[in-house]
Design a protein around this motif. Structure first.
Motif, short mmCIF file in Angstrom:
data_model
loop_
_atom_site.label_atom_id
_atom_site.label_comp_id
_atom_site.label_asym_id
_atom_site.label_seq_id
_atom_site.Cartn_x
_atom_site.Cartn_y
_atom_site.Cartn_z
N UNK A 158 -4.26 -16.30 11.59
CA UNK A 158 -5.09 -16.82 10.51
C UNK A 158 -6.55 -16.88 10.94
N UNK A 159 -7.46 -16.43 10.08
CA UNK A 159 -8.88 -16.58 10.37
C UNK A 159 -9.34 -17.97 9.93
N UNK A 160 -10.56 -18.40 10.27
CA UNK A 160 -10.99 -19.77 9.95
C UNK A 160 -10.88 -20.14 8.48
N UNK A 161 -11.27 -19.24 7.57
CA UNK A 161 -11.16 -19.55 6.14
C UNK A 161 -9.70 -19.71 5.72
N UNK A 162 -8.81 -18.86 6.27
CA UNK A 162 -7.40 -18.96 5.93
C UNK A 162 -6.79 -20.24 6.48
N UNK A 163 -7.24 -20.65 7.67
CA UNK A 163 -6.73 -21.91 8.24
C UNK A 163 -7.11 -23.08 7.35
N UNK B 114 -5.02 -17.38 -8.85
CA UNK B 114 -6.28 -18.10 -8.69
C UNK B 114 -7.09 -17.41 -7.59
N UNK B 115 -8.21 -16.80 -7.99
CA UNK B 115 -9.13 -16.21 -7.03
C UNK B 115 -10.19 -17.25 -6.69
N UNK B 116 -10.57 -17.30 -5.42
CA UNK B 116 -11.55 -18.29 -4.95
C UNK B 116 -12.73 -17.55 -4.35
N UNK B 117 -13.92 -17.91 -4.79
CA UNK B 117 -15.13 -17.30 -4.24
C UNK B 117 -16.02 -18.39 -3.65
N UNK B 118 -16.73 -18.03 -2.59
CA UNK B 118 -17.62 -18.97 -1.93
C UNK B 118 -18.87 -19.18 -2.78
N UNK C 275 -23.16 -23.18 -1.95
CA UNK C 275 -22.49 -24.46 -1.74
C UNK C 275 -21.14 -24.48 -2.46
N UNK C 276 -20.13 -25.08 -1.82
CA UNK C 276 -18.84 -25.28 -2.46
C UNK C 276 -18.10 -23.98 -2.71
N UNK C 277 -17.13 -24.03 -3.61
CA UNK C 277 -16.30 -22.88 -3.95
C UNK C 277 -16.06 -22.86 -5.46
N UNK C 278 -15.75 -21.67 -5.97
CA UNK C 278 -15.50 -21.49 -7.40
C UNK C 278 -14.12 -20.88 -7.60
N UNK C 279 -13.35 -21.41 -8.55
CA UNK C 279 -12.04 -20.85 -8.88
C UNK C 279 -12.15 -20.01 -10.14
N UNK C 280 -11.33 -18.95 -10.17
CA UNK C 280 -11.24 -18.05 -11.33
C UNK C 280 -9.77 -17.95 -11.71
N UNK C 281 -9.46 -18.32 -12.96
CA UNK C 281 -8.07 -18.27 -13.40
C UNK C 281 -8.04 -18.21 -14.93
N UNK C 282 -6.85 -17.99 -15.47
CA UNK C 282 -6.68 -17.93 -16.92
C UNK C 282 -6.66 -19.35 -17.48
N UNK C 283 -7.60 -19.63 -18.41
CA UNK C 283 -7.64 -20.96 -19.05
C UNK C 283 -7.93 -20.78 -20.52
N UNK C 284 -7.01 -21.24 -21.37
CA UNK C 284 -7.19 -21.17 -22.82
C UNK C 284 -7.47 -19.74 -23.28
N UNK C 285 -6.80 -18.79 -22.64
CA UNK C 285 -6.96 -17.39 -23.05
C UNK C 285 -8.19 -16.71 -22.48
N UNK D 188 -16.44 -28.92 -4.74
CA UNK D 188 -17.20 -29.07 -3.49
C UNK D 188 -16.53 -28.42 -2.29
N UNK D 189 -15.18 -28.27 -2.30
CA UNK D 189 -14.48 -27.64 -1.18
C UNK D 189 -13.13 -27.12 -1.65
N UNK D 190 -12.45 -26.39 -0.77
CA UNK D 190 -11.16 -25.78 -1.12
C UNK D 190 -10.10 -26.84 -1.37
N UNK D 191 -10.12 -27.93 -0.60
CA UNK D 191 -9.12 -28.98 -0.76
C UNK D 191 -9.16 -29.56 -2.17
N UNK D 192 -10.35 -29.88 -2.64
CA UNK D 192 -10.49 -30.44 -3.99
C UNK D 192 -10.09 -29.40 -5.04
N UNK D 193 -10.46 -28.14 -4.83
CA UNK D 193 -10.10 -27.08 -5.78
C UNK D 193 -8.58 -26.99 -5.93
#
Length: 609
Positions: free
Chosen positions: A473-478, A559-563, A576-586, A595-600
């Motif tokens: 695992x690399x640091x981001x994957x860990x 769910x795709x995650x971008x920095x 700063x933080x991270x952004x999630x991309x997913x299907x929502x309401x079509x 703010x971070x992956x844990x919260x996402x």
């Protein structure tokens, strides 16, 4: 190994003569002279380690003096492209055995039975094979009774048949084994000595166990060979790295969900640890030059570092494929409009050649080549040309093309106006396929989470993962894995190139998407990838997110995650933080910032109560 292509055109004229020569580094001056006597229009050499014979090298230097450069004379294929195209096995495992040869073979046969079971469970269209590479003869051994002979091929054959109960009809021995008329071989002993018809009979036999020496090494490879015993004891001259190169091709050019079906394993009998270490170094050095994208790991010997770990519990994953019914209708309309090319000027193109004269002992200044017309261009069928033009962009698009109409058997010359028109047809076919094909869960099909490889010296354990631990695992994957583990749901890491994959509906070299992590909740199966920057701007990424699911089954969600912080127009505003991309309401392009992956992960997937 070479072949030629030269056939008549529709008007009876000769096509250009093209010579293809595989394993081009083995081409000798004598062979070159014989090939050049054919006066070919083109000589194409293929080799992982290009090396030209002296007289052909002089021709290449002559071409360079007259305007050609290395790029125009050769095409280099990156090893990463070969791996992404799934043409070669993903990993090479080496085990060293300072034991009796029977112990090494027994270990291989145990793994072979497991591999056959894995192949059957994954419904692959072949049965894996084993190879046994050894020296051949011992002085005066052929005069002994068969049961007393000590020649390595006979020792191995007897151990397989008499101790391991392998069916002798599945075993082929291909070597220059000496046989005495006074002490013949048993009728069940299948021996090929390299006669005129032996090779064709051998390949037609589809044997599951092949015992051979150097006589079969050059020019033979079989992608269905997965396991190999190599006797490197007693001063053997066998080059292990060359043997490995013969079995690297991947069956059907397809990676399978279980990593063991993408891996070749070798059990090497040695006399000392230092010998095995040197073999490991040589193999790593060879593959790092020829195929650096292939992993080489040590799985045996006194310091076993890589082990297989089955999942702690069985979990299923649905099969996701393409839904192309609408695309097929669209493509059929495009193909309906293809002209019925007959003998018209649009289908014809003239051939061209350039002639160079070089005075011996003098170097001519670089000049523009003068091309002259001669004969006609190469004629191919409309279907042949369309197939290659389409598969160059998107191989899956050709699978929904119906070209049964006789007009697709018409011939056109490469370079003709008709050929240019067909390039536009191929572009339109690919565009329609990508636009009107969707991803959908396939009813009634599923696969189990498979065994994974673990480095015992470098891994991290988790509480809720399907496997005891994960390595590499690399640091981001860990960071992502630890956050997932705290949610309480069952999850696993998904191996790249060989794990669970989704078709990637985009043109280019990469045709599959392997999410980094898979999570099972009460309401969905989540596919999470924390490095989605390369996908979110493409239509392919949006289609990944919008998988069509089946009523009554757990839906598959991506769910795709971008920095950083992104907006719906795919622009990044900060790191700063991270952004999630997913299907929502079509809507598939509604990003949410955290703010971070844990919260996402807590907000998107939820915590198990």
């Amino acid at each position: 190994m070479g072949c030629t292509y030269n056939a008549n055109t529709d008007d009876g004229k000769k096509r250009p003569l093209i010579v293809f020569y595989d394993e081009g580094h083995n081409l000798s001056d004598q062979q070159t002279n014989l090939l050049l006597e054919l006066k070919p229009d083109a000589l194409i050499l293929a080799s992982a380690t290009p090396k030209l014979p002296a007289n052909l090298g002089e021709i290449v230097e002559l071409l360079k003096h007259n305007g050609y450069d290395d790029e125009s004379l050769g095409t280099a294929i990156r090893s990463t492209d070969v791996v992404e195209a799934e043409l070669v096995k993903r990993e090479v495992q080496l085990g060293g055995y300072i034991t009796a040869e029977e112990a090494a073979i027994a270990a291989m046969l145990t793994d072979y039975q497991d591999l056959r079971a894995v192949a059957k469970a994954n419904a692959v269209p072949f049965v894996p094979k084993c190879i046994y590479v050894c020296d051949t003869n011992i002085p005066n051994d052929e005069h002994k009774p068969f049961a007393a002979r000590n020649a390595p091929p006979i020792r191995i054959w007897r151990y397989l048949v008499e101790t391991c109960n392998v069916n002798p009809a599945e075993i082929a021995v291909y070597c220059d084994l000496k046989v005495s008329a006074v002490q013949p071989l048993p009728a069940a002993f299948i021996l090929f000595r390299g006669g005129d018809t032996d090779y064709s009979q051998f390949t037609a036999g589809n044997y599951k166990h092949v015992i051979f020496n150097l006589s079969l090494q050059e020019g033979w490879d079989d992608p269905e060979c997965y396991l190999g015993y190599i006797d490197k004891s007693m001063g053997s001259r066998i080059q292990v790295e060359q043997i490995i190169g013969r079995v690297l091709r991947q069956p059907s050019a397809t990676y399978y969900p279980d990593f063991r079906l993408n891996t070749c394993c070798f059990y090497i009998h040695v006399m000392a640890e230092g010998v095995f270490k040197e073999i490991l170094r040589e193999v790593q050095e060879k593959l790092s030059q020829d195929m650096p994208a292939i992993n080489v790991v040590s799985t045996g010997g006194s310091k076993r570092t890589m082990i297989s770990q089955p999942p702690l519990i069985d979990m299923n994953l649905p099969s996701v494929g393409t839904e192309s019914a609408t695309a097929a209708e669209q493509i059929a309309a495009v193909l309906t409009n293809v002209s019925d090319y007959r003998s018209t000027s649009d289908t014809r193109a003239v051939g061209r050649y350039a002639h160079i004269s070089q005075e011996i002992g003098h170097t001519s200044p670089e000049t523009d080549l003068e091309w002259k017309e001669q004969g006609t261009g190469m004629a191919v069928t409309v279907e042949w040309l369309l197939k290659r033009l389409i598969e160059r962009q998107c191989p899956a698009a050709y699978s929904v093309c119906d070209m049964d109409d006789p007009k697709f058997t018409r011939r056109v010359h490469i370079g003709s106006r008709a050929a240019k028109q067909l390039e536009g047809v191929a572009d339109e076919v690919v565009a329609r396929f990508l636009e009107y094909t969707d991803l959908a869960v396939t009813p009634g099909e599923s696969q189990k989470v498979s065994t994974m490889l673990l480095d015992v010296n470098d891994n991290l354990e988790f509480d809720n993962a399907l496997h005891l631990a994960y390595s590499g695992l690399n640091p981001n994957e860990i960071t992502c894995a630890r956050a997932l583990d705290k949610l309480g749901w069952k999850w696993c890491r998904n191996p790249q190139n060989g794990g669970f994959r989704l078709p990637l509906l985009s043109p280019g070299r990469t045709h599959n998407f392997y999410p980094d992590f898979i999570i099972w909740t009460d309401s969905a199966i989540w596919l999470v990838d924390p490095k989605g920057e390369h996908l979110i701007r493409e239509a392919a990424g949006r289609k990944l997110i919008a998988i069509e699911n089946i009523t009554g089954q757990l839906p598959v969600k991506v769910c795709l995650i971008t920095q950083g912080k992104w907006d719906k127009d795919f622009s990044q505003h900060s790191t700063d933080g991270v952004t999630s991309w997913r299907l929502r309401s079509g809507a598939v392009n509604r990003p949410d910032w955290y703010p971070d992956v844990t919260e996402l992960l807590r907000k998107v997937i939820g915590v198990k109560i």
